[in-house]
Design a protein around this motif. Structure first.
Motif, PDB file in Angstrom:
ATOM      1  N   LEU A   1       1.517   6.504  -6.956  1.00  0.00           N
ATOM      2  CA  LEU A   1       0.374   7.353  -7.340  1.00  0.00           C
ATOM      3  C   LEU A   1       0.652   8.813  -6.977  1.00  0.00           C
ATOM      4  N   MET A   2       1.318   9.025  -5.839  1.00  0.00           N
ATOM      5  CA  MET A   2       1.654  10.390  -5.435  1.00  0.00           C
ATOM      6  C   MET A   2       2.594  11.029  -6.454  1.00  0.00           C
TER       7      MET A   2
ATOM      8  N   PHE B   1       6.700   9.924   4.360  1.00  0.00           N
ATOM      9  CA  PHE B   1       7.031   8.577   3.886  1.00  0.00           C
ATOM     10  C   PHE B   1       8.507   8.288   4.122  1.00  0.00           C
TER      11      PHE B   1
ATOM     12  N   GLY C   1       3.816  14.686   2.105  1.00  0.00           N
ATOM     13  CA  GLY C   1       3.637  13.232   2.114  1.00  0.00           C
ATOM     14  C   GLY C   1       4.933  12.478   1.870  1.00  0.00           C
ATOM     15  N   TYR C   2       5.745  12.941   0.903  1.00  0.00           N
ATOM     16  CA  TYR C   2       7.031  12.281   0.627  1.00  0.00           C
ATOM     17  C   TYR C   2       7.942  12.349   1.847  1.00  0.00           C
TER      18      TYR C   2
ATOM     19  N   LEU D   1       1.448  16.816  -1.274  1.00  0.00           N
ATOM     20  CA  LEU D   1       2.131  15.597  -1.708  1.00  0.00           C
ATOM     21  C   LEU D   1       3.595  15.620  -1.273  1.00  0.00           C
TER      22      LEU D   1
ATOM     23  N   ILE E   1       0.844  -1.205   0.000  1.00  0.00           N
ATOM     24  CA  ILE E   1       0.000   0.000   0.000  1.00  0.00           C
ATOM     25  C   ILE E   1       0.879   1.255   0.000  1.00  0.00           C
ATOM     26  N   ALA E   2       1.927   1.229   0.815  1.00  0.00           N
ATOM     27  CA  ALA E   2       2.799   2.417   0.900  1.00  0.00           C
ATOM     28  C   ALA E   2       3.522   2.668  -0.424  1.00  0.00           C
ATOM     29  N   TYR E   3       4.113   1.628  -0.994  1.00  0.00           N
ATOM     30  CA  TYR E   3       4.906   1.823  -2.214  1.00  0.00           C
ATOM     31  C   TYR E   3       4.013   2.170  -3.404  1.00  0.00           C
ATOM     32  N   PHE E   4       2.827   1.540  -3.419  1.00  0.00           N
ATOM     33  CA  PHE E   4       1.910   1.852  -4.522  1.00  0.00           C
ATOM     34  C   PHE E   4       1.389   3.285  -4.381  1.00  0.00           C
ATOM     35  N   SER E   5       1.118   3.692  -3.144  1.00  0.00           N
ATOM     36  CA  SER E   5       0.641   5.066  -2.923  1.00  0.00           C
ATOM     37  C   SER E   5       1.697   6.078  -3.341  1.00  0.00           C
ATOM     38  N   ILE E   6       2.937   5.784  -3.005  1.00  0.00           N
ATOM     39  CA  ILE E   6       4.016   6.693  -3.368  1.00  0.00           C
ATOM     40  C   ILE E   6       4.076   6.858  -4.888  1.00  0.00           C
TER      41      ILE E   6
END
Lengths: 264, 244
Positions: free
Chosen positions: B144-145, B189, B185-186, B182, B137-142
């Motif tokens: 998409l971000m 992350f 967000g990075y 975003l 979920i985290a890597y896929f979200s990143i």
């Protein structure tokens, strides 16, 4: 709901048996390569940092900014209009930033000076400019700093102005245009260069009204450039002289490291 | 003879490590740009919870009055960020690596279990192949971000020429806000990512450099994981009925 069969299960990771020495050798090799690769970003940074300035920005950065301009100019279309807003959305107290070019008082005998050719400059009064059709524009003025504000401007289209006085064309060839328009304040304290395509955009104005009133000195009286698809820094206040060129006219903020084009 | 598991293909390692300095430059130069006009804060009524950013923060990092420089770096390195991202996404599709990355419906339940395990509220980790549910979920979200940053970035960069894009992401000011959010967000992350890498230990970390992880037969934790990951059955198992 019918339970779906997962036809794409996550594959297992491949495994293999290797002698201890091979594992050690591959690990060292990978770390060595990694260390070597890590010098690349450091090298790139030092290369850019130690490059000479080209027109206010580090040379490699300036080169890419110029390439960005080439890309932007190929897809620039005068059909793309800046979004406009209803009149009541316009700011009652329009913001204004910067006094460059405005620090000396407006000359009492101000006339708009346009270079046609060496011998034959054109001098125009505000009355001359007002004879052109007036256009009003309520749009989101964008500052390079990042803020924006909806403002209401009125004036003549620069395209109409150039057309009326047959300006911007090459001597002896009325169908060929110069590539750039240069503008500067009467005291030459502020100056910008604009590509001809942007100058001819239908929303680019020689503005003399703000919120229906003559614009104030701080906003660039008696006439200024409103070029809504460029950042505010390209919207020269208090125009003193307009000229045409095939090379980029000097530009106040580009000399201070900004992108020359600054097109939106 | 040690057994190794081939975890990260060479291309993935390159994409990962190229992204690291490029994203760093994008965040740093973005800060030089944001400094010139920094209206964002999180408020609770009249109470300012977080202001992005206090003057001391800018002073400590020396970002003041460097807008032109920030814009230059940002508009140069955006190409590398874009190119690296496009190649990465393309590669995961061509190679099938996306199967390790894209979360499925089990991932969310698994992510909860992993989080409980990480917080010490659960004894065992659920079994997983390459990434657990939380990682997926985290890597896929990143990813998409990254797409979001590129889209909102171009929406701010050319709001007239890409007016449709600017409209699509909610207008100029909204695009700028999303672009900024975003970025925050990075950073968040990154903090969690580094903490997790430290937790997971050296053998996990070196696999993003060497590509493989060494399995130790005498390692109790590893032995357990191996037991829990049986050979792929000839028929794919149905989705866990608990969720249907």
């Amino acid at each position: 709901m019918k339970p779906a069969i997962n036809t794409n299960p996550e594959p297992k990771l491949p495994e293999s048996d290797l002698p201890e020495s091979a594992v050690r050798r591959q690990t060292l090799k990978a770390f060595g390569l990694f260390a070597l690769a890590a010098t690349v970003p450091i090298g790139v940074y030092l290369w850019i940092k130690n490059s000479p300035n080209l027109y206010g920005a580090k040379k490699p950065l300036r080169r890419v900014l110029d390439a960005n301009e080439t890309i932007a100019r190929t897809y620039f279309s005068n059909a793309n209009l800046v979004k406009t807003y209803p009149l009541d959305r316009a700011a009652k107290q329009p913001r204004q930033n910067g006094y460059d070019g405005l620090r000396t008082p407006l000359p009492a005998d101000w006339k708009l000076h346009v270079d046609r050719d060496e011998q034959n400059p054109l001098y125009l009064t505000m009355d001359d400019i007002r004879t052109l059709p007036k256009h009003e524009l309520v749009y989101d003025f964008k500052c390079v700093e990042g803020w924006s504000q909806i403002q209401h401007w009125g004036g003549a289209r620069l395209a109409d102005f150039l057309e009326r006085y047959k300006l911007g064309t090459k001597p002896g060839n009325a169908s060929e245009l110069f590539e750039y328009v240069g503008l500067e304040t009467p005291d030459k304290g502020y100056y910008v260069g604009i590509d001809m395509a942007s100058a001819l955009h239908s929303q680019t104005l020689l503005a003399y009204e703000l919120n229906g009133q003559p614009i104030s000195n701080a906003h660039g009286a008696p006439v200024r450039l409103i070029i809504p698809h460029k950042y505010g820094v390209k919207n020269l206040k208090r125009i003193g002289r307009i000229f045409f060129s095939d090379t980029r006219p000097r530009d106040f903020w580009a000399e201070r490291g900004y992108d020359y084009y600054l097109g939106l | 003879m040690p057994r190794i598991v081939h975890k990260h293909p060479l291309a993935i390692r390159w994409f990962h490590w190229i992204n690291f300095p490029v994203l760093f430059v994008m965040i740093w130069s973005g800060l030089l740009i944001y400094w010139a006009y920094d209206p964002y804060k999180i408020t609770l009524g009249d109470w300012t919870l977080i202001s992005f950013f206090p003057d001391g923060f800018y002073k400590a990092l020396g970002v003041s009055r460097r807008l032109a420089e920030g814009m230059a770096w940002h508009f140069v390195f955006m190409w590398l960020f874009l190119l690296n991202g496009v190649l990465y996404v393309g590669y995961t599709f061509v190679s099938g690596e996306w199967r390790h990355l894209v979360p499925d419906r089990n991932s969310f339940r698994e992510a909860v279990q992993v989080t409980l395990y990480d917080l010490g509220l659960r004894k065992t980790q659920p079994p997983f192949v390459k990434y657990n549910g939380a990682q997926k979920i985290a890597y896929f979200s990143i990813m998409l971000m990254g797409v979001g940053s590129v889209l909102t970035g171009y929406a701010i960069y050319k709001p007239t020429q890409f007016h449709w894009l600017t409209a699509l992401v909610g207008g100029y000011e909204t695009a700028r806000l999303i672009h900024f959010a975003l970025t925050i967000g990075y950073v968040l992350f990154f903090i969690v990512h580094i903490a997790q890498v430290i937790r997971a230990g050296w053998r996990n970390f070196q696999s993003i450099i060497t590509g493989f992880e060494v399995l130790k037969p005498d390692d109790p934790e590893q032995a357990m994981t191996t037991e829990q990951a049986p050979e792929t059955p000839p028929v794919a198992p149905p989705i866990n009925p608990a969720l249907s």
